[in-house]
Design a protein around this motif. Structure first.
Motif, PDB file in Angstrom:
ATOM      1  N   ARG A   1     -77.718  30.049  32.624  1.00 34.07           N
ATOM      2  CA  ARG A   1     -77.063  31.196  33.255  1.00 34.07           C
ATOM      3  C   ARG A   1     -78.037  31.827  34.234  1.00 34.07           C
ATOM      4  NH1 ARG A   1     -72.798  35.421  30.956  1.00 34.07           N
ATOM      5  NH2 ARG A   1     -71.554  33.678  31.771  1.00 34.07           N
ATOM      6  N   VAL A   2     -77.614  31.958  35.495  1.00 33.81           N
ATOM      7  CA  VAL A   2     -78.469  32.512  36.543  1.00 33.81           C
ATOM      8  C   VAL A   2     -78.016  33.926  36.871  1.00 33.81           C
ATOM      9  CG1 VAL A   2     -79.452  32.174  38.828  1.00 33.81           C
ATOM     10  CG2 VAL A   2     -78.737  30.183  37.486  1.00 33.81           C
ATOM     11  N   PHE A   3     -78.961  34.857  36.787  1.00 35.03           N
ATOM     12  CA  PHE A   3     -78.690  36.268  37.047  1.00 35.03           C
ATOM     13  C   PHE A   3     -79.228  36.678  38.416  1.00 35.03           C
ATOM     14  CE2 PHE A   3     -78.598  36.065  32.443  1.00 35.03           C
ATOM     15  CZ  PHE A   3     -77.583  36.931  32.097  1.00 35.03           C
ATOM     16  N   LEU A   4     -78.588  37.688  38.997  1.00 38.53           N
ATOM     17  CA  LEU A   4     -79.097  38.373  40.172  1.00 38.53           C
ATOM     18  C   LEU A   4     -79.674  39.701  39.704  1.00 38.53           C
ATOM     19  CD1 LEU A   4     -79.424  38.721  43.255  1.00 38.53           C
ATOM     20  CD2 LEU A   4     -77.102  39.685  43.278  1.00 38.53           C
ATOM     21  N   ALA A   5     -80.955  39.927  39.990  1.00 40.48           N
ATOM     22  CA  ALA A   5     -81.637  41.164  39.595  1.00 40.48           C
ATOM     23  C   ALA A   5     -82.016  41.943  40.852  1.00 40.48           C
ATOM     24  CB  ALA A   5     -82.880  40.839  38.773  1.00 40.48           C
ATOM     25  N   ARG A   6     -81.617  43.230  40.872  1.00 39.43           N
ATOM     26  CA  ARG A   6     -81.936  44.090  42.018  1.00 39.43           C
ATOM     27  C   ARG A   6     -82.485  45.430  41.534  1.00 39.43           C
ATOM     28  NH1 ARG A   6     -76.288  43.198  45.218  1.00 39.43           N
ATOM     29  NH2 ARG A   6     -75.565  42.925  43.059  1.00 39.43           N
ATOM     30  N   ASP A   7     -82.928  46.240  42.492  1.00 39.39           N
ATOM     31  CA  ASP A   7     -83.608  47.500  42.162  1.00 39.39           C
ATOM     32  C   ASP A   7     -84.823  47.199  41.289  1.00 39.39           C
ATOM     33  OD1 ASP A   7     -81.709  48.914  43.612  1.00 39.39           O
ATOM     34  OD2 ASP A   7     -80.481  49.347  41.849  1.00 39.39           O
ATOM     35  N   LEU A   8     -85.763  46.480  41.872  1.00 35.48           N
ATOM     36  CA  LEU A   8     -86.909  45.966  41.123  1.00 35.48           C
ATOM     37  C   LEU A   8     -88.013  47.004  40.971  1.00 35.48           C
ATOM     38  CD1 LEU A   8     -87.279  42.440  42.808  1.00 35.48           C
ATOM     39  CD2 LEU A   8     -85.897  43.073  40.804  1.00 35.48           C
ATOM     40  N   SER A   9     -88.779  46.836  39.905  1.00 35.80           N
ATOM     41  CA  SER A   9     -89.994  47.618  39.684  1.00 35.80           C
ATOM     42  C   SER A   9     -91.023  46.719  39.023  1.00 35.80           C
ATOM     43  CB  SER A   9     -89.710  48.835  38.801  1.00 35.80           C
ATOM     44  OG  SER A   9     -89.167  48.444  37.554  1.00 35.80           O
ATOM     45  N   GLU A  10     -92.298  47.048  39.216  1.00 35.22           N
ATOM     46  CA  GLU A  10     -93.363  46.244  38.637  1.00 35.22           C
ATOM     47  C   GLU A  10     -93.673  46.703  37.221  1.00 35.22           C
ATOM     48  OE1 GLU A  10     -96.768  46.164  41.168  1.00 35.22           O
ATOM     49  OE2 GLU A  10     -95.731  45.079  42.780  1.00 35.22           O
ATOM     50  N   VAL A  11     -93.963  45.717  36.358  1.00 37.51           N
ATOM     51  CA  VAL A  11     -94.369  45.987  34.978  1.00 37.51           C
ATOM     52  C   VAL A  11     -95.571  45.096  34.665  1.00 37.51           C
ATOM     53  CG1 VAL A  11     -92.055  46.626  34.215  1.00 37.51           C
ATOM     54  CG2 VAL A  11     -92.777  44.244  34.066  1.00 37.51           C
ATOM     55  N   ASP A  12     -96.239  45.389  33.562  1.00 34.96           N
ATOM     56  CA  ASP A  12     -97.371  44.561  33.156  1.00 34.96           C
ATOM     57  C   ASP A  12     -96.888  43.169  32.794  1.00 34.96           C
ATOM     58  OD1 ASP A  12     -99.162  46.614  33.505  1.00 34.96           O
ATOM     59  OD2 ASP A  12     -99.054  47.284  31.418  1.00 34.96           O
ATOM     60  N   ARG A  13     -97.611  42.177  33.276  1.00 35.30           N
ATOM     61  CA  ARG A  13     -97.286  40.772  32.970  1.00 35.30           C
ATOM     62  C   ARG A  13     -98.244  40.268  31.914  1.00 35.30           C
ATOM     63  NH1 ARG A  13     -99.217  35.668  35.834  1.00 35.30           N
ATOM     64  NH2 ARG A  13     -97.900  34.020  34.944  1.00 35.30           N
ATOM     65  N   GLU A  14     -97.679  39.806  30.791  1.00 37.49           N
ATOM     66  CA  GLU A  14     -98.484  39.244  29.722  1.00 37.49           C
ATOM     67  C   GLU A  14     -98.399  37.722  29.784  1.00 37.49           C
ATOM     68  OE1 GLU A  14     -97.475  40.765  25.934  1.00 37.49           O
ATOM     69  OE2 GLU A  14     -97.609  42.871  26.532  1.00 37.49           O
ATOM     70  N   VAL A  15     -99.512  37.070  30.115  1.00 40.36           N
ATOM     71  CA  VAL A  15     -99.533  35.609  30.203  1.00 40.36           C
ATOM     72  C   VAL A  15     -99.345  35.035  28.809  1.00 40.36           C
ATOM     73  CG1 VAL A  15    -100.892  33.588  30.839  1.00 40.36           C
ATOM     74  CG2 VAL A  15    -100.982  35.646  32.258  1.00 40.36           C
ATOM     75  N   GLN A  16     -98.344  34.169  28.652  1.00 40.76           N
ATOM     76  CA  GLN A  16     -97.974  33.676  27.333  1.00 40.76           C
ATOM     77  C   GLN A  16     -98.655  32.373  26.935  1.00 40.76           C
ATOM     78  OE1 GLN A  16     -95.752  35.512  25.283  1.00 40.76           O
ATOM     79  NE2 GLN A  16     -96.306  36.981  26.887  1.00 40.76           N
ATOM     80  N   GLY A  17     -99.278  31.677  27.860  1.00 40.10           N
ATOM     81  CA  GLY A  17     -99.901  30.403  27.520  1.00 40.10           C
ATOM     82  C   GLY A  17    -100.508  29.756  28.744  1.00 40.10           C
ATOM     83  N   GLU A  18    -101.038  28.542  28.564  1.00 45.18           N
ATOM     84  CA  GLU A  18    -101.736  27.847  29.641  1.00 45.18           C
ATOM     85  C   GLU A  18    -100.813  27.545  30.809  1.00 45.18           C
ATOM     86  OE1 GLU A  18    -103.546  24.421  27.945  1.00 45.18           O
ATOM     87  OE2 GLU A  18    -105.077  25.546  26.865  1.00 45.18           O
ATOM     88  N   GLU A  19     -99.552  27.188  30.531  1.00 41.75           N
ATOM     89  CA  GLU A  19     -98.635  26.863  31.623  1.00 41.75           C
ATOM     90  C   GLU A  19     -98.370  28.083  32.496  1.00 41.75           C
ATOM     91  OE1 GLU A  19     -95.070  24.962  30.421  1.00 41.75           O
ATOM     92  OE2 GLU A  19     -96.058  23.105  29.821  1.00 41.75           O
ATOM     93  N   GLU A  20     -98.126  29.231  31.871  1.00 44.49           N
ATOM     94  CA  GLU A  20     -97.853  30.426  32.671  1.00 44.49           C
ATOM     95  C   GLU A  20     -99.100  30.902  33.406  1.00 44.49           C
ATOM     96  OE1 GLU A  20     -95.774  33.539  30.741  1.00 44.49           O
ATOM     97  OE2 GLU A  20     -94.018  32.309  30.305  1.00 44.49           O
ATOM     98  N   ALA A  21    -100.278  30.612  32.846  1.00 44.97           N
ATOM     99  CA  ALA A  21    -101.517  30.973  33.541  1.00 44.97           C
ATOM    100  C   ALA A  21    -101.668  30.178  34.832  1.00 44.97           C
ATOM    101  CB  ALA A  21    -102.713  30.739  32.625  1.00 44.97           C
ATOM    102  N   ASP A  22    -101.033  29.010  34.903  1.00 44.44           N
ATOM    103  CA  ASP A  22    -101.120  28.136  36.070  1.00 44.44           C
ATOM    104  C   ASP A  22    -100.079  28.485  37.138  1.00 44.44           C
ATOM    105  OD1 ASP A  22    -102.138  25.635  37.393  1.00 44.44           O
ATOM    106  OD2 ASP A  22    -100.079  24.961  37.027  1.00 44.44           O
ATOM    107  N   LEU A  23     -99.152  29.391  36.815  1.00 44.56           N
ATOM    108  CA  LEU A  23     -98.092  29.730  37.767  1.00 44.56           C
ATOM    109  C   LEU A  23     -98.639  30.380  39.029  1.00 44.56           C
ATOM    110  CD1 LEU A  23     -95.303  31.359  35.561  1.00 44.56           C
ATOM    111  CD2 LEU A  23     -95.413  29.013  36.366  1.00 44.56           C
ATOM    112  N   GLU A  24     -98.065  29.988  40.170  1.00 45.75           N
ATOM    113  CA  GLU A  24     -98.279  30.708  41.414  1.00 45.75           C
ATOM    114  C   GLU A  24     -97.010  31.490  41.716  1.00 45.75           C
ATOM    115  OE1 GLU A  24     -99.647  28.405  44.714  1.00 45.75           O
ATOM    116  OE2 GLU A  24    -100.652  26.965  43.400  1.00 45.75           O
TER     117      GLU A  24
END
Length: 206
Positions: A124-147
């Motif tokens: 299921r693909v959502f459209l998200a609008r009215d964005l705000s920044e929050v703290d990002r918690e890296v969950q593992g090695e794969e997410e640490a590699d994300l650009e």
């Protein structure tokens, strides 16, 4: 009108049951009177998010995908592996974990059956609008590699048509988002019925 055949499952055998999927072989009654075997990959299902800011930019991630052996441009996404959790809640969690964003406006764009010839996976693909920044918690090695990068929605669509974005839910979501943002289509509510949400694999874990 001729009645439709119901393709009843005569028998089912588990071949593999893993962490996020299972493989079973069903023997199915066919219209001609015989049966045929169907190999089915059961999946948890997933959510993906087209997060668009006030400038019309969409957030994409560049992530390694071992099945294709390379990094792919994709939407932030994640598995529906929390039993009973509404899909929009899972999408909100994944958006925060992967790219450090939250949104106050959520809509459903599309439901994408990844490859219904052999798997029940639906995203299921959502459209998200009215964005705000929050703290990002890296969950593992794969997410640490994300650009993480932001692109104008027009550029993201160009990347789809150029073959630079090939992930199925990302392709469908970006094309659908452009239609909605340009006023040519209406999205569904965030809690719209999810008819084809996978349930069989999740039920195994109970």
């Amino acid at each position: 009108m001729t009645a439709r055949h119901d393709f009843r499952t005569v028998s089912s055998e588990d071949v593999h049951v893993g962490k996020i999927l299972a493989l079973r072989v069903d023997e199915v009654e066919m219209p001609g009177g015989g049966t045929a075997k169907r190999e089915i990959v059961e999946h948890t299902g997933a959510v993906a998010v087209v997060a668009v800011d006030s400038a019309g930019q969409v957030t994409l991630i560049h992530q390694y995908r071992h099945a294709l052996g390379r990094h792919l441009w994709e939407l932030p996404a994640g598995l529906l592996d929390h039993d009973g959790e509404p899909p929009v809640v899972g999408a909100r969690r994944e958006l925060a974990e992967e790219v450090g964003l939250d949104a106050s406006q959520w809509d459903v764009l599309v439901d994408v059956a990844a490859s219904p010839g052999f798997t029940d996976e639906v995203v299921r693909v959502f459209l998200a609008r009215d964005l705000s920044e929050v703290d990002r918690e890296v969950q593992g090695e794969e997410e640490a590699d994300l650009e993480i990068h932001r692109f104008p929605i027009e550029e993201a669509v160009r990347m789809v048509l150029a073959g630079d974005i090939v992930n199925a839910s990302s392709v469908a979501g970006l094309l659908a988002a452009r239609e909605v943002l340009d006023g040519r289509a209406e999205p569904r509510p965030a809690d719209a019925p999810f008819r084809d949400k996978p349930t069989r694999f999740v039920a195994r874990k109970k």
